[in-house]
Design an enzyme around this catalytic site. Sequence first.
Site, mmCIF file in Angstrom:
data_model
loop_
_atom_site.group_PDB
_atom_site.id
_atom_site.type_symbol
_atom_site.label_atom_id
_atom_site.label_comp_id
_atom_site.label_asym_id
_atom_site.label_seq_id
_atom_site.Cartn_x
_atom_site.Cartn_y
_atom_site.Cartn_z
ATOM 1 N N ASN A 7 0.877 -1.178 0.000
ATOM 2 C CA ASN A 7 0.000 0.000 0.000
ATOM 3 C C ASN A 7 0.912 1.224 0.000
ATOM 4 O O ASN A 7 1.463 1.608 1.032
ATOM 5 C CB ASN A 7 -0.883 -0.033 1.257
ATOM 6 C CG ASN A 7 -1.842 1.143 1.317
ATOM 7 O OD1 ASN A 7 -1.809 2.035 0.468
ATOM 8 N ND2 ASN A 7 -2.692 1.149 2.322
ATOM 9 N N ARG A 90 -2.491 -2.011 -3.536
ATOM 10 C CA ARG A 90 -3.701 -1.207 -3.395
ATOM 11 C C ARG A 90 -3.552 0.053 -4.249
ATOM 12 O O ARG A 90 -2.538 0.750 -4.174
ATOM 13 C CB ARG A 90 -3.885 -0.795 -1.938
ATOM 14 C CG ARG A 90 -5.014 0.190 -1.779
ATOM 15 C CD ARG A 90 -4.965 0.909 -0.455
ATOM 16 N NE ARG A 90 -6.025 1.901 -0.428
ATOM 17 C CZ ARG A 90 -5.892 3.099 0.128
ATOM 18 N NH1 ARG A 90 -4.747 3.458 0.680
ATOM 19 N NH2 ARG A 90 -6.893 3.936 0.134
ATOM 20 N N HIS A 180 -12.776 3.574 -0.544
ATOM 21 C CA HIS A 180 -12.896 2.519 0.482
ATOM 22 C C HIS A 180 -13.622 1.287 -0.071
ATOM 23 O O HIS A 180 -14.187 0.496 0.692
ATOM 24 C CB HIS A 180 -13.736 2.993 1.702
ATOM 25 C CG HIS A 180 -13.073 4.001 2.575
ATOM 26 N ND1 HIS A 180 -13.791 4.998 3.199
ATOM 27 C CD2 HIS A 180 -11.789 4.175 2.941
ATOM 28 C CE1 HIS A 180 -12.978 5.740 3.923
ATOM 29 N NE2 HIS A 180 -11.750 5.263 3.787
ATOM 30 N N ARG A 241 -11.227 16.360 7.103
ATOM 31 C CA ARG A 241 -11.960 16.693 5.861
ATOM 32 C C ARG A 241 -13.384 17.120 6.194
ATOM 33 O O ARG A 241 -14.022 16.528 7.069
ATOM 34 C CB ARG A 241 -12.013 15.468 4.937
ATOM 35 C CG ARG A 241 -10.687 15.153 4.287
ATOM 36 C CD ARG A 241 -10.759 13.860 3.514
ATOM 37 N NE ARG A 241 -9.853 12.874 4.062
ATOM 38 C CZ ARG A 241 -9.855 11.581 3.760
ATOM 39 N NH1 ARG A 241 -10.726 11.100 2.895
ATOM 40 N NH2 ARG A 241 -8.981 10.766 4.308
ATOM 41 N N GLU A 385 -8.513 -4.803 4.581
ATOM 42 C CA GLU A 385 -8.317 -4.560 3.150
ATOM 43 C C GLU A 385 -7.135 -5.357 2.597
ATOM 44 O O GLU A 385 -7.178 -5.847 1.470
ATOM 45 C CB GLU A 385 -8.105 -3.065 2.906
ATOM 46 C CG GLU A 385 -9.385 -2.273 3.125
ATOM 47 C CD GLU A 385 -9.149 -0.797 3.324
ATOM 48 O OE1 GLU A 385 -9.178 -0.077 2.338
ATOM 49 O OE2 GLU A 385 -8.934 -0.375 4.477
#
Length: 399
Positions: A7, A90, A180, A241, A385
């Site tokens: 990742n 990823r 996601h 965010r 993940e």
Amino acid sequence: MLILVVNAGSSSLKYQLINMDDESVLAKGNCDRIGIDGHISHKTADGRAFDADCTFPTHTEAFEKLVEVLTTGDHAVIKSMDEISAVGHRIVQGAEIFDRPCLVTPEVIDQIDGLAELAPVHNHAHALALRACTAVIPATTPQVVVFDTAFHQTMPPKAYMFGLPYEDYEKYHVRKYGFHGTSHRFVSSALAEAMGKNIEDLKIVSCHLGNGSSITAVNGGKCVDTSMGFTPLDGVLMGTRCGAVDPSAVTFVASKHGFTPDEMSQYMNKKSGFLGVSGVSSDNRDIQEAAKQGNKRAQLASEMLAYEIQKYIGSYTAAMNGVDAVLFTGGIGENSAEIRELVCSGMSWFGIEIDNEINNATRGKLQKISTPDSKVEVWIVPTNEELLIARDTLELISK
Ligand code: AMP
């Protein structure tokens, strides 16, 4: 069979080496501060750890170090990279080009790099890591890319289009992509398994709540809508965010502060959310602690997040014409009983009732938290993940 999952970010390269025979993690670590100076932290399943400052001018040196720590010294877990059957990467943005995992070729790397405009922080870094990996690992080792956006490619146009002139969708690919996706896919199928049901028969609202958060409507195993949009900025309030705001507020604030587009983007991505509203922290643990101490802005930030999630559950129930289960995952979803309780209280009309004792007692493990009478089942489902990337990689190389 061993699979290395990578990742990569712009200055970091996280990795896990997974034994697919029992899906156990043999070692994991992170090469970070790439392009600055460099540091590696590495840990094996049996507790051997290695931490060192290094020189990582580019992702290639970081990859070389990763290979070195996996294969040599006290912390090694394999003798050579030949023992690794494949590498799974990823990738954040696959746009409309990639709707499923695929094998890496030089053309695929160029396509991923070509999407950098749609994911400025991530895709170019992914391409750098893919090229570095290709240069360092044996040429015979296949590589697979797994996209965060791919699961959301099943959304219908009425869900992914914005009300902007159609030409800008055609010309600049401006639309909702969602993120996601690997996590939502993993947890929704893990939930179906836990419920003993076929995923094709389930309507699920999947709430991935962490530093970044997104809510996804999963109908029959397919994404029909999701809260993140063109970028991972849309949707609910996050750590730093802002989530969804009236676009006119964006142009208004930019003109008041005299911000350039990049500065406005920084303001919304890095200075807003929990941090901006509370003035305390971007971290949910700090927010909950401050809220308990009576900090009104921290209380407001929690309430805003929970209220937005409630509204998504309501609107996605409408979008799917029903809901069988709501699931919570991610750092906040798996661990924060406070946020789960705030979300689920006041939703009895929807048939959502949680057992507060079970909710308060559960952290980070698969658990049903709804009462036996609750019409809608509510679950905590830990995400993984990396494991799904490894499974996808195995499936593709086995074909
Ligand atoms: P993630 O991005 O999925 O790693 O999630 C990070 C978020 O999870 C941060 O806001 C953390 O404060 C939150 N988190 C992690 N552990 C806990 C915990 N034990 N209780 C409450 N929030 C937590």
